[in-house]
Design a protein around this motif. Structure first.
Motif, PDB file in Angstrom:
ATOM      1  N   GLU A  86      14.561  12.023 -12.841  1.00 21.92           N
ATOM      2  CA  GLU A  86      14.531  10.569 -12.937  1.00 21.92           C
ATOM      3  C   GLU A  86      13.102  10.130 -12.664  1.00 21.92           C
ATOM      4  N   LYS A  87      12.864   8.851 -12.895  1.00 21.04           N
ATOM      5  CA  LYS A  87      11.548   8.299 -12.616  1.00 21.04           C
ATOM      6  C   LYS A  87      11.242   8.479 -11.135  1.00 21.04           C
ATOM      7  N   GLY A  88      10.058   8.919 -10.847  1.00 19.24           N
ATOM      8  CA  GLY A  88       9.657   9.135  -9.467  1.00 19.24           C
ATOM      9  C   GLY A  88       9.128   7.868  -8.823  1.00 19.24           C
ATOM     10  N   PHE A  89       8.680   7.986  -7.597  1.00 20.15           N
ATOM     11  CA  PHE A  89       8.089   6.892  -6.840  1.00 20.15           C
ATOM     12  C   PHE A  89       6.627   6.801  -7.254  1.00 20.15           C
ATOM     13  N   THR A  90       6.191   5.652  -7.758  1.00 19.63           N
ATOM     14  CA  THR A  90       4.813   5.503  -8.220  1.00 19.63           C
ATOM     15  C   THR A  90       4.050   4.510  -7.364  1.00 19.63           C
ATOM     16  N   GLY A  91       2.761   4.760  -7.229  1.00 12.64           N
ATOM     17  CA  GLY A  91       1.905   3.854  -6.481  1.00 12.64           C
ATOM     18  C   GLY A  91       0.562   4.496  -6.179  1.00 12.64           C
ATOM     19  N   TYR A  92      -0.234   3.780  -5.395  1.00 14.39           N
ATOM     20  CA  TYR A  92      -1.555   4.259  -5.003  1.00 14.39           C
ATOM     21  C   TYR A  92      -1.481   4.963  -3.655  1.00 14.39           C
ATOM     22  N   VAL A  93      -2.228   6.056  -3.531  1.00 13.43           N
ATOM     23  CA  VAL A  93      -2.381   6.728  -2.247  1.00 13.43           C
ATOM     24  C   VAL A  93      -3.371   5.890  -1.443  1.00 13.43           C
ATOM     25  N   VAL A  94      -2.920   5.338  -0.311  1.00 16.30           N
ATOM     26  CA  VAL A  94      -3.784   4.450   0.470  1.00 16.30           C
ATOM     27  C   VAL A  94      -4.131   5.008   1.848  1.00 16.30           C
ATOM     28  N   ASP A  95      -3.529   6.137   2.224  1.00 16.55           N
ATOM     29  CA  ASP A  95      -3.857   6.771   3.504  1.00 16.55           C
ATOM     30  C   ASP A  95      -3.444   8.230   3.442  1.00 16.55           C
ATOM     31  N   ARG A  96      -4.068   9.026   4.292  1.00 20.90           N
ATOM     32  CA  ARG A  96      -3.778  10.462   4.346  1.00 20.90           C
ATOM     33  C   ARG A  96      -3.871  10.925   5.790  1.00 20.90           C
ATOM     34  N   LYS A  97      -2.907  11.754   6.192  1.00 14.36           N
ATOM     35  CA  LYS A  97      -2.925  12.411   7.502  1.00 14.36           C
ATOM     36  C   LYS A  97      -2.442  13.829   7.286  1.00 14.36           C
ATOM     37  N   GLU A  98      -3.333  14.796   7.469  1.00 12.94           N
ATOM     38  CA  GLU A  98      -3.053  16.212   7.245  1.00 12.94           C
ATOM     39  C   GLU A  98      -2.477  16.418   5.843  1.00 12.94           C
ATOM     40  N   ASP A  99      -1.237  16.916   5.706  1.00 14.45           N
ATOM     41  CA  ASP A  99      -0.692  17.146   4.361  1.00 14.45           C
ATOM     42  C   ASP A  99       0.261  16.031   3.928  1.00 14.45           C
ATOM     43  N   SER A 100       0.156  14.861   4.562  1.00 14.65           N
ATOM     44  CA  SER A 100       0.992  13.708   4.214  1.00 14.65           C
ATOM     45  C   SER A 100       0.144  12.582   3.645  1.00 14.65           C
ATOM     46  N   ILE A 101       0.723  11.860   2.675  1.00 12.53           N
ATOM     47  CA  ILE A 101       0.024  10.725   2.078  1.00 12.53           C
ATOM     48  C   ILE A 101       0.927   9.498   2.130  1.00 12.53           C
ATOM     49  N   LEU A 102       0.311   8.327   2.291  1.00 13.40           N
ATOM     50  CA  LEU A 102       1.024   7.058   2.227  1.00 13.40           C
ATOM     51  C   LEU A 102       0.820   6.499   0.825  1.00 13.40           C
ATOM     52  N   VAL A 103       1.929   6.282   0.121  1.00 14.41           N
ATOM     53  CA  VAL A 103       1.882   5.757  -1.242  1.00 14.41           C
ATOM     54  C   VAL A 103       2.553   4.394  -1.237  1.00 14.41           C
ATOM     55  N   PHE A 115       4.730  10.600   2.274  1.00 13.12           N
ATOM     56  CA  PHE A 115       5.262  11.816   1.676  1.00 13.12           C
ATOM     57  C   PHE A 115       4.586  13.022   2.324  1.00 13.12           C
ATOM     58  N   SER A 116       5.385  13.903   2.921  1.00 14.56           N
ATOM     59  CA  SER A 116       4.841  15.159   3.440  1.00 14.56           C
ATOM     60  C   SER A 116       4.788  16.161   2.295  1.00 14.56           C
ATOM     61  N   ASN A 117       4.156  17.310   2.546  1.00  7.08           N
ATOM     62  CA  ASN A 117       4.030  18.357   1.530  1.00  7.08           C
ATOM     63  C   ASN A 117       3.187  17.876   0.357  1.00  7.08           C
ATOM     64  N   ALA A 118       2.125  17.142   0.638  1.00  8.18           N
ATOM     65  CA  ALA A 118       1.256  16.582  -0.410  1.00  8.18           C
ATOM     66  C   ALA A 118      -0.205  16.870  -0.072  1.00  8.18           C
ATOM     67  N   PRO A 119      -0.657  18.121  -0.252  1.00  4.42           N
ATOM     68  CA  PRO A 119      -2.014  18.465   0.165  1.00  4.42           C
ATOM     69  C   PRO A 119      -3.123  18.001  -0.769  1.00  4.42           C
ATOM     70  N   ASP A 120      -2.814  17.683  -2.052  1.00  4.61           N
ATOM     71  CA  ASP A 120      -3.882  17.463  -3.019  1.00  4.61           C
ATOM     72  C   ASP A 120      -4.327  16.027  -3.273  1.00  4.61           C
ATOM     73  N   PRO A 121      -3.439  15.089  -3.573  1.00  5.25           N
ATOM     74  CA  PRO A 121      -3.925  13.768  -4.002  1.00  5.25           C
ATOM     75  C   PRO A 121      -4.828  13.092  -2.963  1.00  5.25           C
ATOM     76  N   GLN A 122      -5.932  12.583  -3.446  1.00  2.88           N
ATOM     77  CA  GLN A 122      -6.892  11.899  -2.588  1.00  2.88           C
ATOM     78  C   GLN A 122      -6.569  10.418  -2.472  1.00  2.88           C
ATOM     79  N   VAL A 123      -7.042   9.801  -1.415  1.00  2.44           N
ATOM     80  CA  VAL A 123      -6.901   8.359  -1.244  1.00  2.44           C
ATOM     81  C   VAL A 123      -7.538   7.677  -2.448  1.00  2.44           C
ATOM     82  N   GLY A 124      -6.841   6.689  -3.012  1.00  3.89           N
ATOM     83  CA  GLY A 124      -7.319   5.968  -4.188  1.00  3.89           C
ATOM     84  C   GLY A 124      -6.652   6.415  -5.470  1.00  3.89           C
ATOM     85  N   SER A 125      -6.010   7.573  -5.472  1.00  6.17           N
ATOM     86  CA  SER A 125      -5.355   8.105  -6.668  1.00  6.17           C
ATOM     87  C   SER A 125      -4.060   7.346  -6.956  1.00  6.17           C
TER      88      SER A 125
END
Length: 195
Positions: free
Chosen positions: A37-54, A77-87
């Motif tokens: 199904e369609k996933g959760f979409t948005g901007y990565v606005v914060d990062r802590k270790e392998d978690s990102i706030l979208v 979202f945990s388990n998210a090591p790659d996307p950078q803030v702003g993506s």
């Protein structure tokens, strides 16, 4: 008459080629055995270790039910090591339980990161401009940033990043417009070992 048939056949080939391209684009989503199904979409606005706030820029209106008139979905979202803030990303979860206090929490199963635009004449990408805006003093004061608009101003060599705070009580007063200079990011200097 044969010219009309040839033109008709040519148009059909062009149409079919266009359809095949659309199918390939739709299949470019994260690989899986079963359709997602369609996933959760948005901007990565914060990062802590392998978690990102979208945070999604699309709000929901719960005002008629006595809730917020501008509710912006947001999740860590945990388990998210790659996307950078702003993506800008689309995330699918592993189906595990999600914690509900705002912003919610979930574990990412797969992530699609969309390539940030770099307009003609710009030195940095849209993602770089968003990241720069979030790290400015006014951007850091926003607890849950919602990216509303990002625009490159070629005549001034700046980016306008418009955002609001999803946690603000008065949503009409929560707008912030930040100006980010369009300068090339500084690459870290690597030291060479002496021989």
């Amino acid at each position: 008459m044969s010219n009309r048939v040839a033109v008709l056949v040519l148009l059909m080939v062009i149409s079919l080629t266009g359809c095949a391209g659309q199918i390939q684009d739709e299949q470019a989503q994260p690989p899986s055995d079963d359709p997602k199904e369609k996933g959760f979409t948005g901007y990565v606005v914060d990062r802590k270790e392998d978690s990102i706030l979208v945070v999604s820029p699309e709000y929901e209106d719960f005002g008629s039910n006595g809730g917020a008139s501008r509710y912006y979905p947001a999740k860590w979202f945990s388990n998210a090591p790659d996307p950078q803030v702003g993506s800008y990303v689309e995330i699918w979860t592993d189906g595990g339980p999600e914690n509900e206090p705002y912003p919610g929490r979930a574990r990412a199963e797969s992530i699609a990161e969309y390539t940030a635009a770099t307009p003609d004449g710009a030195k940095i990408s849209e993602a770089d401009a968003i990241r720069g805006g979030l790290y400015l003093p006014d951007g850091e004061r926003i607890s849950v940033p919602v990216i509303e608009d990002v625009e490159f101003q070629a005549d001034t060599g700046t980016w306008k990043v418009r955002m609001r705070d999803a946690m603000a009580v008065d949503q009409d007063q929560s707008h912030v417009e930040l100006e980010v200079r369009d300068v090339e990011p500084v690459e870290p200097v690597q030291e060479h070992e002496s021989e």
